[in-house]
Design a protein around this motif. Structure first.
Motif, PDB file in Angstrom:
ATOM      1  N   THR A 237      -0.155   7.287   0.621  1.00  0.00           N
ATOM      2  CA  THR A 237      -1.226   7.750   0.596  1.00  0.00           C
ATOM      3  C   THR A 237      -2.562   7.164   1.145  1.00  0.00           C
ATOM      4  N   GLU A 238      -2.391   5.663   0.737  1.00  0.00           N
ATOM      5  CA  GLU A 238      -3.336   4.797   1.109  1.00  0.00           C
ATOM      6  C   GLU A 238      -3.122   4.600   2.791  1.00  0.00           C
TER       7      GLU A 238
ATOM      8  N   PRO B 181       0.796  -1.181  -0.014  1.00  0.00           N
ATOM      9  CA  PRO B 181       0.127   0.067  -0.081  1.00  0.00           C
ATOM     10  C   PRO B 181       1.124   1.303  -0.034  1.00  0.00           C
TER      11      PRO B 181
ATOM     12  N   LYS C 144      -4.595   7.518   4.448  1.00  0.00           N
ATOM     13  CA  LYS C 144      -5.982   7.571   4.548  1.00  0.00           C
ATOM     14  C   LYS C 144      -6.747   6.633   5.566  1.00  0.00           C
ATOM     15  N   PHE C 145      -6.171   5.329   5.484  1.00  0.00           N
ATOM     16  CA  PHE C 145      -6.954   4.331   5.977  1.00  0.00           C
ATOM     17  C   PHE C 145      -6.608   4.509   7.467  1.00  0.00           C
TER      18      PHE C 145
END
Length: 122
Positions: free
Chosen positions: A38-39, A35, A42-43
């Motif tokens: 950014t992922e 991942p 955000k998560f």
């Protein structure tokens, strides 16, 4: 994706450990993309710089590498590097303390081995 973050240690360290755990479990394989920062940010609702710091630790340890313009990938041999590092940490963190405590209270090597062998957890 990954497990929930705890409060027992720095978030960036937890991010790195969770990625390592996924490599050890075979969820992430060698040459597979991980991942993005950014992922992850955000998560987990964290700063992207924090996620990047966790990723960069794994790059420094040669667990991950960057494909320019594409993302981060699991390095060939990463799983064996993680296992070796964790075995060393396990020895330093747990085994040495057990041996020291066993000597202090008079448990010899044979008795300690028997305790381990008899353990329902083993």
């Amino acid at each position: 994706m990954l497990d929930n973050l705890g409060e027992d240690k720095s978030i960036y360290l937890q991010i790195g450990e969770m990625i390592e755990d996924e490599i050890l479990r075979g969820i992430l394989n060698e040459e597979e993309q991980v991942p993005s920062t950014t992922e992850l940010s955000k998560f987990y609702k964290i700063n992207p710089a924090t996620a990047a710091k966790g990723i960069n630790i794994l790059v420094d340890k040669e667990v991950l590498y960057k494909k320019r313009g594409i993302g981060m990938f699991v390095q060939t041999g990463a799983k064996s590097r993680i296992i070796e590092e964790r075995k060393k940490n396990f020895y330093d963190t747990f085994v040495k303390k057990i041996i020291t405590e066993a000597k202090l209270i008079g448990i010899d090597k044979q008795e300690l081995k028997k305790m381990i062998d008899d353990s329902k957890e083993a």
